[in-house]
Design an enzyme around this catalytic site. Structure first.
Site, PDB file in Angstrom:
ATOM      1  N   TYR A  82      21.110 -12.193 -25.237  1.00  0.00           N
ATOM      2  CA  TYR A  82      21.716 -13.734 -24.902  1.00  0.00           C
ATOM      3  C   TYR A  82      20.807 -14.481 -24.477  1.00  0.00           C
ATOM      4  CZ  TYR A  82      22.736 -13.177 -20.017  1.00  0.00           C
ATOM      5  OH  TYR A  82      22.403 -13.146 -18.800  1.00  0.00           O
TER       6      TYR A  82
ATOM      7  N   HIS B 215       1.354 -24.317 -21.995  1.00  0.00           N
ATOM      8  CA  HIS B 215       0.866 -23.338 -23.194  1.00  0.00           C
ATOM      9  C   HIS B 215       0.106 -22.118 -22.580  1.00  0.00           C
ATOM     10  CE1 HIS B 215      -1.165 -21.768 -26.752  1.00  0.00           C
ATOM     11  NE2 HIS B 215      -2.277 -22.711 -26.382  1.00  0.00           N
TER      12      HIS B 215
ATOM     13  N   GLU C 143      -6.277 -28.725 -26.911  1.00  0.00           N
ATOM     14  CA  GLU C 143      -4.973 -28.797 -27.472  1.00  0.00           C
ATOM     15  C   GLU C 143      -4.323 -30.119 -27.147  1.00  0.00           C
ATOM     16  OE1 GLU C 143      -4.329 -26.920 -29.716  1.00  0.00           O
ATOM     17  OE2 GLU C 143      -4.985 -24.782 -29.241  1.00  0.00           O
TER      18      GLU C 143
ATOM     19  N   HIS D  41      -1.102 -17.845 -23.342  1.00  0.00           N
ATOM     20  CA  HIS D  41      -1.359 -16.671 -24.383  1.00  0.00           C
ATOM     21  C   HIS D  41      -0.983 -15.430 -23.902  1.00  0.00           C
ATOM     22  CE1 HIS D  41      -5.167 -19.095 -25.913  1.00  0.00           C
ATOM     23  NE2 HIS D  41      -3.973 -19.777 -26.294  1.00  0.00           N
TER      24      HIS D  41
ATOM     25  N   HIS E 251      -1.814 -17.211 -31.959  1.00  0.00           N
ATOM     26  CA  HIS E 251      -2.436 -18.057 -30.919  1.00  0.00           C
ATOM     27  C   HIS E 251      -1.601 -17.782 -29.846  1.00  0.00           C
ATOM     28  CE1 HIS E 251      -3.648 -22.380 -30.220  1.00  0.00           C
ATOM     29  NE2 HIS E 251      -3.706 -21.871 -29.051  1.00  0.00           N
TER      30      HIS E 251
ATOM     31  N   TYR F 292      26.267 -23.291 -16.787  1.00  0.00           N
ATOM     32  CA  TYR F 292      25.700 -22.119 -15.863  1.00  0.00           C
ATOM     33  C   TYR F 292      24.788 -22.580 -14.803  1.00  0.00           C
ATOM     34  CZ  TYR F 292      23.078 -17.908 -14.903  1.00  0.00           C
ATOM     35  OH  TYR F 292      22.576 -17.080 -14.241  1.00  0.00           O
TER      36      TYR F 292
END
Length: 221
Positions: free
Chosen positions: A122, A101, A82, A103, A164, A217
């Site tokens: 939220y 990334h 990737e 899964h 994916h 925040y």
């Protein structure tokens, strides 16, 4: 940029932490961090097909942004399949330095149904927008997937990848990993919410207020 002398170890530590957190299993997913090698700008990324527990710093692969510089770099391993997706996201988002990334189960389940995560809670705003979209399906490792992922992340720091998984961005590996974990938690809650009936979605104005509140925040730098 990550602190410390060896950012390759930071990449390894983050990859292993994905599995510890339960948002990834075995060799799936990948991690990258913007950096330099021999004064060449690019990014460090996990290699393809290797268990994270076995990784050593020299296994982490460097990909230059400048294609003409690639011949100057000698990597021990082949990069994650990737790497093009990471490269394209970094090009589109010069403000971020790390990509995670995964899964993860619930987020990937939604992605397999080509579903986004709307503003049912939220905390969806943690990704920087009022929803977490699902990018269209494309073959893993392809130029098409790289383009679709980069497009989905133009104005937000997380997205699902159809059939994916998940992509999460941050100014550091810690931030990107934290967001990937948050996306999985939100996906889990969203699946449970749908089991109780049609989800009630916060309005556009309500989410605008949340996004504005998020600007101040927590502990500010």
């Amino acid at each position: 940029m990550e602190p410390g002398n060896d950012i390759r170890q930071c990449v390894i530590d983050c990859a292993r932490q994905m599995n510890v957190l339960g948002i990834n299993v075995n060799k799936s997913g990948n991690v990258s961090l913007r950096g330099e090698s021999q004064s060449i700008k690019g990014f460090w990324i996990t290699p393809t097909g290797m268990d994270y527990v076995d990784l050593l710093p020299e296994d982490i692969v460097f990909i230059p942004f400048d294609k003409t510089e690639q011949c100057k770099i000698r990597n021990k391993r082949l990069a994650s399949s990737e790497w093009k997706m990471h490269e394209r996201v970094y090009e589109k988002r010069p403000d971020i330095d790390a990509i995670v990334h995964t899964h993860s189960a619930y987020a990937t389940a939604l992605a397999c149904q080509e579903m986004s995560i709307p503003a049912f809670h939220y905390m969806v705003a943690a990704a920087g927008a009022d929803r977490i979209d699902c990018a269209p399906y494309a073959l893993f490792g392809s130029e098409v997937l790289a383009n679709e992922a980069a497009k989905a992340l133009e104005k937000t720091n997380a997205c699902l990848l159809s059939h994916h998984g998940v992509l999460a961005l941050g100014g550091s590996l810690k931030e990107a990993l934290k967001l990937a974990h948050e996306v999985e938690n939100l996906a889990h809650m969203y699946v449970l919410t749908r089991m109780l009936g049609e989800p009630k979605i916060l309005s556009e104005n309500q989410m605008k207020a949340v996004l504005e509140q998020f600007k101040t925040y927590g502990q500010q730098r």
